[in-house]
Design a protein around this motif. Structure first.
Motif, PDB file in Angstrom:
ATOM      1  N   GLU A 122     -33.467  57.087  36.173  1.00 32.73           N
ATOM      2  CA  GLU A 122     -32.370  57.398  36.977  1.00 32.73           C
ATOM      3  C   GLU A 122     -31.214  56.357  36.621  1.00 32.73           C
TER       4      GLU A 122
ATOM      5  N   LYS B 141     -24.807  64.184  41.187  1.00 30.77           N
ATOM      6  CA  LYS B 141     -25.672  64.884  41.751  1.00 30.77           C
ATOM      7  C   LYS B 141     -26.733  65.554  40.597  1.00 30.77           C
ATOM      8  N   ASP B 142     -28.033  65.389  41.330  1.00 33.74           N
ATOM      9  CA  ASP B 142     -29.230  65.602  40.318  1.00 33.74           C
ATOM     10  C   ASP B 142     -29.333  67.141  40.207  1.00 33.74           C
TER      11      ASP B 142
ATOM     12  N   THR C 145     -32.197  71.726  37.729  1.00 31.98           N
ATOM     13  CA  THR C 145     -32.007  69.874  37.581  1.00 31.98           C
ATOM     14  C   THR C 145     -31.091  69.941  36.408  1.00 31.98           C
TER      15      THR C 145
ATOM     16  N   ARG D 243     -39.209  63.976  33.290  1.00 29.98           N
ATOM     17  CA  ARG D 243     -38.409  64.163  34.333  1.00 29.98           C
ATOM     18  C   ARG D 243     -39.015  65.421  35.062  1.00 29.98           C
TER      19      ARG D 243
ATOM     20  N   TYR E 165     -40.624  65.312  38.839  1.00 29.25           N
ATOM     21  CA  TYR E 165     -40.041  66.136  40.224  1.00 29.25           C
ATOM     22  C   TYR E 165     -40.842  67.222  40.659  1.00 29.25           C
TER      23      TYR E 165
END
Length: 602
Positions: free
Chosen positions: A385, A436-437, A479, A557, A561
């Protein structure tokens, strides 16, 4: 109180005790009770069958006896001398005395044939025969009694019950009274009165000595007991059960268990054919069940021993099973509170309890390892991040600067530079996604197109990149920054040496609850060293980081997630190109913004 009871019942140990008693003691008691009730039922049925058979035979014999008594009385009535003596009334005392002598002699002569206690012949007007009546021990005024008057007016024989205090012999007498007429006319001549004592009736109705309290009754039509085999206990009294009278009126014979005279009795009854009487057998239930009392006592002793043994088994189960489980429960509660710094339980037992202890210890250690792994994963996620955030420094300033460069390039007639700068701005806008993701599949594809446009302008030659996506999936949440690194990897590491023939194909579709996107190229493939480093914890070589950073970033990632089931699937090899399959779950609760960039800040 109720809460305490519920808490007590919720304990595993108490449940085990209750279950043990439920599957051992309760079935045993139920079976014993069922066996006892079936034994009682069997004994009652057998006794009812036997009593009914005996009652039917006794009734038939008694009715035969009554028929014989009636026949002998008819023989007496047919005697011509008796008819002649009663044809006219005596005119003097001498005639009445002679009548008495002759009549008594005739009656005494026929009495043995009648088989009764006494046989007497009454004139229609006994008051005219005082000497005769006094000789028999009967008052001449007997004609005033109700039974005499009723019998005198009846054309059919009647029965009369004389109670002990009224009887000459100090015991109840069942008297058969039959009015007779002349042989050649219908004029009433007199009454033949036949007394039957209890001895005559007991010959036919005698209780068994094996059945304590059993008795036989002869019950009249009005419910009065005419004969009681048990010392005339109920003789002359109504039957002490209205229920029995109701039942006997509905059927000619039967067997019932009724409460009578303060106890349960098995009652069998049968109505007589020749008289309006009912013959009854009464047997107390305790007399029938007496043979199984010993068995019941033995059963109680066995049940007590069984209960003691069961308590011992419960104690054994509690000490060896439920208490170790309770100890594990206490340790689990400490584990729930996060207390891992305790000495784990040990057990050398080879049964299920030992396996449970060792499994708990192993589970505790695995939980600690998972916590450490989760902590490491969170740290890696934060690092990724931070890498993304490092690219979000003052985006409005960058957008405005790029827009100024594009405007100046177009003013100087360099539209190619303007288009390249515009594509770069779109790339930055789509990459940052307002911080924003979550974006959309369509915005991710637009980002790839912007990147390809920049690469084409930078290299000065066209790139063949084809797109095949279902229209209805372009608006699905997705995403960000997943596709562009994979396309960049395909361009720079697969088709870079042969742009004229090389091509990259992007296709996407929805499969069940997943978004599936495939990136296919016809380049030289991905080296094995890069593939081996893709799932490793550390990347040691600098070349490895340079060649595999895009793949590694996307792969990490996805796993962070959505779990390990969503990591990249790569098919590659020398001379066959590369096929990368990316799976992404369909997100229901995300509402990404529609395609469109951040407005330029002024």
């Amino acid at each position: 109180m109720i809460k305490a009871s519920l808490k007590l019942a919720s304990s595993f140990r108490n449940k085990m005790i209750l279950i043990f008693f439920a599957i051992t003691i309760v079935p045993f008691i139920v079976f014993a009770y069922y066996a006892y009730m079936k034994s009682i039922e069997g004994i009652q049925n057998a006794n009812a069958t036997f009593s009914m058979s005996y009652l039917q035979q006794a009734k038939a014999n008694f009715e035969t006896y009554l028929t014989q008594v009636n026949d002998r009385i008819n023989d007496l009535i047919g005697n011509k001398s008796l008819q002649a003596w009663l044809d006219r009334e005596p005119e003097s005392q001498e005639e009445e005395e002679a009548f008495a002598v002759d009549m008594l002699a005739l009656v005494y002569q026929h009495m043995p044939q009648v088989d009764a206690l006494r046989v007497r012949v009454y004139p229609m007007r006994p008051s005219l025969y005082p000497n005769y009546m006094n000789t028999m021990g009967v008052s001449p005024q007997v004609e005033r009694e109700a039974w005499f008057q009723a019998s005198s007016e009846s054309v059919v024989p009647t029965w009369h019950l004389t109670m002990p205090e009224q009887g000459l012999y100090g015991r109840p007498l069942l008297t058969y009274v039959k009015r007779f007429t002349g042989l050649n006319d219908r004029k009433p001549r007199g009454l033949v009165v036949t007394d039957l004592a209890e001895d005559h009736l007991r010959r036919f109705f005698s209780p068994s000595r094996r059945m304590e309290g059993q008795k036989f009754l002869i019950v009249g039509q009005d419910g009065t007991v005419l004969f009681d085999s048990n010392e005339n206990e109920w003789t002359g009294r109504p039957v002490p059960s209205k229920r029995f009278m109701e039942i006997s009126e509905k059927a000619s014979e039967g067997a019932e268990t009724l409460h009578m005279d303060g106890e349960e009795k098995l009652i069998t009854y049968a109505k007589m054919n020749s008289e309006p009487w009912t013959v009854v057998s009464l047997t107390p239930l305790h007399a029938m069940t007496h043979p199984i009392k010993t068995m019941n006592n033995l059963l109680i002793v066995f049940l007590a021993i069984y209960l003691i043994c069961s308590v011992g088994v419960v104690i054994y189960i509690t000490m060896n099973f439920t208490q170790p489980v309770a100890k594990l429960v206490r340790l689990m509660r400490k584990l729930e509170k996060g207390e891992f710094d305790y000495k784990g339980p040990t057990s050398s037992r080879e049964d299920e309890i030992g396996w449970l202890y060792r499994g708990f210890e192993s589970m505790t250690r695995k939980i600690e390892a998972l916590i450490d792994q989760t902590t490491l994963s969170e740290r890696k996620k934060k690092e990724l991040e931070l890498q993304v955030l490092s690219h979000q420094i003052n985006p409005h300033f960058l957008y405005n600067t790029l827009e100024s460069i594009r405007w100046k390039a177009e003013n100087h007639g360099r539209s190619d530079i303007g288009e390249m700068v515009s594509a770069l701005g779109n790339l930055l806008r789509l990459s940052l996604n307002q911080g924003k993701d979550i974006t959309t599949v369509g915005r991710e594809v637009d980002q790839v197109k912007a990147y390809v446009q920049i690469e084409q302008a930078r290299m000065g030659m066209p790139l063949r990149v084809l797109y095949f996506f279902d229209e209805d999936m372009l608006s699905l949440p997705f995403t960000r920054l997943l596709l562009q690194p994979l396309v960049e990897n395909a361009i720079h590491h697969s088709i870079r040496d042969n742009f004229e023939k090389g091509k990259v194909i992007l296709s996407g579709y929805v499969e069940e609850r997943d978004i599936v996107i495939e990136i296919i190229d016809n380049g030289r493939g991905i080296p094995d060293s890069v593939l081996r480093q893709l799932d490793s914890e550390e990347t040691d070589s600098k070349a490895g980081r340079r060649q595999g950073v895009g793949l590694r970033n996307v792969n990490e990632r996805l796993k962070l997630y959505f779990g390990a089931g969503y990591k990249l699937s790569i098919e590659t090899g020398a001379g066959m190109g590369t096929k990368i399959t990316l799976r992404h779950p369909v997100l229901e609760n995300e509402e990404p913004e529609e395609a469109g960039g951040i407005q330029n800040a002024n």
